[in-house]
Design a protein around this motif. Structure first.
Motif, PDB file in Angstrom:
ATOM      1  N   TRP A   1      -0.119  10.321   0.381  1.00  7.57           N
ATOM      2  CA  TRP A   1       1.351  11.105  -0.513  1.00  7.57           C
ATOM      3  C   TRP A   1       1.399  11.546  -2.141  1.00  7.57           C
ATOM      4  N   PHE A   2       0.287   9.718  -2.341  1.00  2.83           N
ATOM      5  CA  PHE A   2       0.359   9.980  -3.879  1.00  2.83           C
ATOM      6  C   PHE A   2      -0.740  11.240  -4.393  1.00  2.83           C
ATOM      7  N   GLU A   3      -1.669  11.429  -3.823  1.00  2.34           N
ATOM      8  CA  GLU A   3      -2.638  12.721  -3.524  1.00  2.34           C
ATOM      9  C   GLU A   3      -1.857  14.404  -3.824  1.00  2.34           C
TER      10      GLU A   3
ATOM     11  N   ALA B   1      -3.641   6.937 -11.913  1.00  2.00           N
ATOM     12  CA  ALA B   1      -3.209   6.663 -10.673  1.00  2.00           C
ATOM     13  C   ALA B   1      -3.610   5.981  -9.462  1.00  2.00           C
ATOM     14  N   LEU B   2      -5.101   6.128  -9.251  1.00  2.00           N
ATOM     15  CA  LEU B   2      -5.730   5.491  -9.231  1.00  2.00           C
ATOM     16  C   LEU B   2      -5.609   4.004  -9.103  1.00  2.00           C
ATOM     17  N   THR B   3      -6.100   4.004  -9.869  1.00  2.00           N
ATOM     18  CA  THR B   3      -6.427   2.313 -10.156  1.00  2.00           C
ATOM     19  C   THR B   3      -4.979   2.126  -9.651  1.00  2.00           C
ATOM     20  N   LYS B   4      -3.264   2.442 -10.469  1.00  2.00           N
ATOM     21  CA  LYS B   4      -2.270   1.402  -9.995  1.00  2.00           C
ATOM     22  C   LYS B   4      -1.961   1.353  -7.763  1.00  2.00           C
ATOM     23  N   PHE B   5      -3.127   2.459  -7.677  1.00  2.00           N
ATOM     24  CA  PHE B   5      -2.723   2.544  -5.574  1.00  2.00           C
ATOM     25  C   PHE B   5      -3.651   1.222  -5.384  1.00  2.00           C
TER      26      PHE B   5
ATOM     27  N   MET C   1      -3.883  -4.372  11.831  1.00  2.00           N
ATOM     28  CA  MET C   1      -4.997  -4.510  10.941  1.00  2.00           C
ATOM     29  C   MET C   1      -4.888  -2.716  10.753  1.00  2.00           C
ATOM     30  N   LYS C   2      -4.775  -2.382  11.978  1.00  2.00           N
ATOM     31  CA  LYS C   2      -5.036  -0.637  11.760  1.00  2.00           C
ATOM     32  C   LYS C   2      -3.731  -0.472  11.196  1.00  2.00           C
ATOM     33  N   LYS C   3      -2.809  -0.556  11.893  1.00  2.00           N
ATOM     34  CA  LYS C   3      -1.555  -0.364  10.590  1.00  2.00           C
ATOM     35  C   LYS C   3      -1.454  -0.376   9.926  1.00  2.00           C
ATOM     36  N   ARG C   4      -1.904  -1.279   9.388  1.00  2.00           N
ATOM     37  CA  ARG C   4      -2.091  -1.583   7.794  1.00  2.00           C
ATOM     38  C   ARG C   4      -2.575  -0.842   7.174  1.00  2.00           C
ATOM     39  N   ASP C   5      -4.516  -0.327   7.468  1.00  2.00           N
ATOM     40  CA  ASP C   5      -4.681   0.528   6.997  1.00  2.00           C
ATOM     41  C   ASP C   5      -4.065   2.360   7.330  1.00  2.00           C
ATOM     42  N   ARG C   6      -3.732   2.362   8.256  1.00  2.00           N
ATOM     43  CA  ARG C   6      -3.016   3.718   8.236  1.00  2.00           C
ATOM     44  C   ARG C   6      -2.068   4.057   7.126  1.00  2.00           C
ATOM     45  N   LEU C   7      -0.965   2.601   7.242  1.00  2.00           N
ATOM     46  CA  LEU C   7       0.068   2.506   5.487  1.00  2.00           C
ATOM     47  C   LEU C   7      -0.992   2.529   4.603  1.00  2.00           C
ATOM     48  N   ALA C   8      -1.840   2.226   4.367  1.00  2.00           N
ATOM     49  CA  ALA C   8      -2.429   1.940   3.132  1.00  2.00           C
ATOM     50  C   ALA C   8      -2.704   3.240   3.047  1.00  2.00           C
ATOM     51  N   ASN C   9      -3.731   4.441   3.902  1.00  2.00           N
ATOM     52  CA  ASN C   9      -3.778   5.698   4.180  1.00  2.00           C
ATOM     53  C   ASN C   9      -3.004   6.452   3.778  1.00  2.00           C
TER      54      ASN C   9
END
Length: 693
Positions: A370-372, A389-393, A357-365
């Motif tokens: 990246w998009f920011e 863009a944030l809504t899509k994220f 789950m830490k890897k999952r959260d790190r991937l999301a971050n």
């Protein structure tokens, strides 16, 4: 030197030692209550010293060895106690801590003219033992003195006199330390290397629990720079047993070690996302209703504790982890796209050994960064575009799977794929229970394991783990606990002959030891029973017949007592017979603790009600009881394990109470007795006792 002059010399030495200790206590002064950090640290050191001195003041020492170190030939008396104490204003030791290397001579030396040796920080030290002396000191008075060895003495030394004297004492409602009577084989376990999973097979009364507690005290002394009390934990079978052993570590000057049950610890680790089903219902099912060998073998508790079930859990965790990385691109804006291949590369290479789950959260971050970054590089400042863009994220990340331990575990028992791998009855029962937020005891190990794989341990890893009654643990439980340590450092103790929880436990120690490499594990066997008389041990050994699991029968120390009685009683006179025996034992006044051990909780309620109704003060032990109060106790046999009593009355040893599958239960009941054991039986006497005389 005559016995009388030796006694007077030791009395004078004791008085001088106590006077020195009292003087040091007075010199410490009051506690510091200010806010200065340096003074607070100094005050903590003074308080630790005060506690050591207070322990020494109650009983300065319990042993003495006169040691002639080779090759220089200097001979000196070494006094051994629970806490090391230096003379006031001097570096000269008044008392040597029992955990110090030199003190090991007191436990390992059993006589003979050959030199004794011990390992010191400077290497092996050898020398001749001229005297080994035991003391019993109470309230500052020398009560007893026994010389177990005198060099050159022609008469045979009374090696076991002091031990037998201590074993003959009555017990109260608390387990006590054994520093004055630790035996050689026990001392080797206590001082064993910390970096192992140490397995101890110990017969009833071998002192294995006490040895494990003393081992904790030794490890904290020996590895003070690497191990801390608050990073140690003791797993006991129930809360009542925790209360029973609660006095040992404080008396040894050790505090802050967490003491709990596996169930309580697991529920807390899972942040109370489940509540445990009433364990009394489980015990009633297995111990009060007669179950067949086939039912026991097919029990879900055994199946869920196996490595085969763990492999299923691992497959489910792996499948979940594989599903975390999106397989579709993320496009927050037109002509701006993050490929699945890039997200997979980040996940596989950037997050190392992080939990799932830490890897999952790190991937999301990472996706968000990246998009920011891309928006910034492209100069996108429009708030509406950025908000879109944030809504899509948020929508994209929400589709990345996320599970709690309970949710992931429940998925094992749901759907067509689960139905093929899990027995249908177990799947239906487990799924229904989890929907109500309830976990059975056998669900806790996989739930803990999944939680640790998903989220990790939010506290420092355990420096050392003690598992008592480990024959009732499953391999999966040890696998789960193994995730709480960087390297194995465990003391795992139990007795296969007391493995009454056959629906969950193990049959051989290899089931647990095989989880470790040969270098990581070690095995010790304690066969000598120090609890019961020869008559009681020999009687109990007959109940088991052939020992299972490759273990050896108990060998009693040479302490003889009353013969074991088996007495037939009529149904109409059964309760009255129990009443008469209890009154006789209480009137005799020879026993501090007496127990009537019944087969079931219902039977014990009946006995307890009868005794109380006739004016006898007695306590009734029930499931989840937090403490044991001593005195006269009525207890179901399956709750008596781990306790000990001066006198035990087995309420009913009839064939209807103990059949062929109940040998270990009856063995547990009989081996609770220290000095006196009597068995009543209604109808036919159980065949476990052999033919009726």
């Amino acid at each position: 030197m005559t016995v009388q002059s030796a006694y007077q010399e030791e009395k004078d030495r004791l008085a001088a030692s106590i006077q020195d200790i009292e003087s040091q206590l007075r010199a410490i002064g009051p506690r510091y209550t200010g806010d200065d950090f340096t003074e607070q640290m100094l005050d903590l050191q003074r308080e630790e010293r005060r506690q050591r001195l207070e322990i020494a003041h109650r009983e300065p020492y319990f042993g003495r060895i006169d040691f002639e170190e080779l090759p220089n030939g200097n001979q000196m008396p070494l006094y051994i106690g629970k806490a090391g104490v230096a003379k006031q204003g001097s570096n000269e030791l008044l008392v040597i801590d029992w955990r110090a290397p030199a003190a090991s001579l007191f436990y390992s030396f059993t006589g003979g003219e050959a030199p004794g040796t011990f390992d010191s920080p400077d290497g092996e030290v050898s020398g001749y033992i001229h005297l080994k002396r035991n003391f019993m000191i109470r309230q500052g008075e020398l009560v007893r003195l026994v010389d177990s060895y005198v060099r050159g003495q022609e008469e045979e030394a009374v090696t076991d006199e002091f031990l037998l004297y201590r074993l003959g004492e009555n017990k109260d409602n608390k387990l006590r330390d054994i520093v004055s009577t630790i035996q050689g084989e026990q001392d080797r376990i206590i001082r064993a290397d910390r970096a192992k999973a140490l397995f101890i097979q110990g017969v009833a009364g071998s002192g294995k629990t006490t040895v494990a507690l003393h081992r904790l005290a030794f490890l904290l002394y020996q590895y003070a720079d690497r191990m801390r009390a608050e990073r140690m934990i003791i797993f006991a079978p129930n809360r009542m047993f925790l209360d029973y052993i609660s006095g040992v570590l404080p008396e040894l000057g050790v505090g802050d070690i967490q003491q709990t049950t596996f169930s309580d610890w697991a529920v807390e680790l899972l942040e109370h996302s489940v509540r445990l089903s009433d364990p009394s219902e489980t015990m009633a099912y297995w111990f009060e209703e007669r179950r067949t060998a086939e039912e026991i073998e097919a029990a879900s508790g055994r199946w869920k504790g196996t490595m085969a079930f763990k492999a299923m859990v691992d497959e489910r965790i792996a499948a979940f982890e594989q599903s975390i990385v999106p397989t579709v691109p993320f496009s927050p804006l037109d002509r701006l796209e993050l490929s699945p291949e890039q997200m997979r590369e980040w996940y596989d290479t950037d997050y190392g050994e992080e939990t799932v789950m830490k890897k999952r959260d790190r991937l999301a971050n990472r996706i968000r960064r990246w998009f920011e970054s891309e928006l910034k590089m492209r100069g996108v400042a429009d708030k509406k575009i950025r908000a879109k863009a944030l809504t899509k994220f948020n929508a994209f990340v929400k589709k990345i799977p996320s599970f709690t331990a309970v949710q992931l575990y429940a998925s094992l028992f749901q759907g067509k794929q689960a139905a093929a791998a899990v027995p249908k009855a177990i799947a239906a029962e487990t799924s229904a229970r989890l929907k109500q937020g309830i976990a059975a005891a056998e669900d806790l190990a996989p739930l803990v394991y999944i939680h640790l794989q998903l989220y990790g341990l939010d506290k420092p890893a355990f420096d050392h783990i003690v598992i008592d009654e480990a024959q009732d643990y499953s391999p999966f439980q040890l696998e789960a606990l193994g995730l709480c340590q960087r390297t194995p450092s465990m003391t795992v103790l139990g007795d296969l002959q007391q493995g009454i929880h056959a629906y969950t436990g193990i049959q051989r120690w290899s089931e647990l030891m095989d989880l470790f490499t040969e270098e990581q594990a070690a095995f010790h066997e304690l066969n000598r029973s120090y609890r019961s008389t020869m008559e009681i041990i020999e009687f109990a050994n007959l109940i088991l017949g052939e020992m299972s699991g490759g273990v050896k029968p108990a060998v009693p120390v040479f302490r003889s007592g009353d013969p074991v009685e088996t007495v037939r009683t009529e149904e109409s006179d059964w309760l009255a017979s129990i009443d008469r025996t209890v009154r006789e034992w209480k009137t005799k006044g020879a026993y501090e603790t007496i127990s009537v051990i019944g087969r079931t909780a219902l039977e014990c309620e009946q006995i307890h009600g009868y005794l109380v109704g006739r004016g006898i003060e007695a306590s009734l032990v029930q499931s989840r009881q937090p403490s044991y109060g001593g005195g006269l106790t009525v207890v179901p046999v399956y709750l008596s394990k781990g306790l000990e009593f001066d006198a035990v009355l087995i309420a009913d040893a009839g064939e209807s109470a103990y059949g062929p599958l109940d040998a270990k239960l009856l063995y547990v009941g009989c081996t609770r007795a220290l000095h006196m054991l009597k068995l009543y039986y209604r109808g036919e006497r159980t065949s476990l006792l052999g033919e009726d005389a």
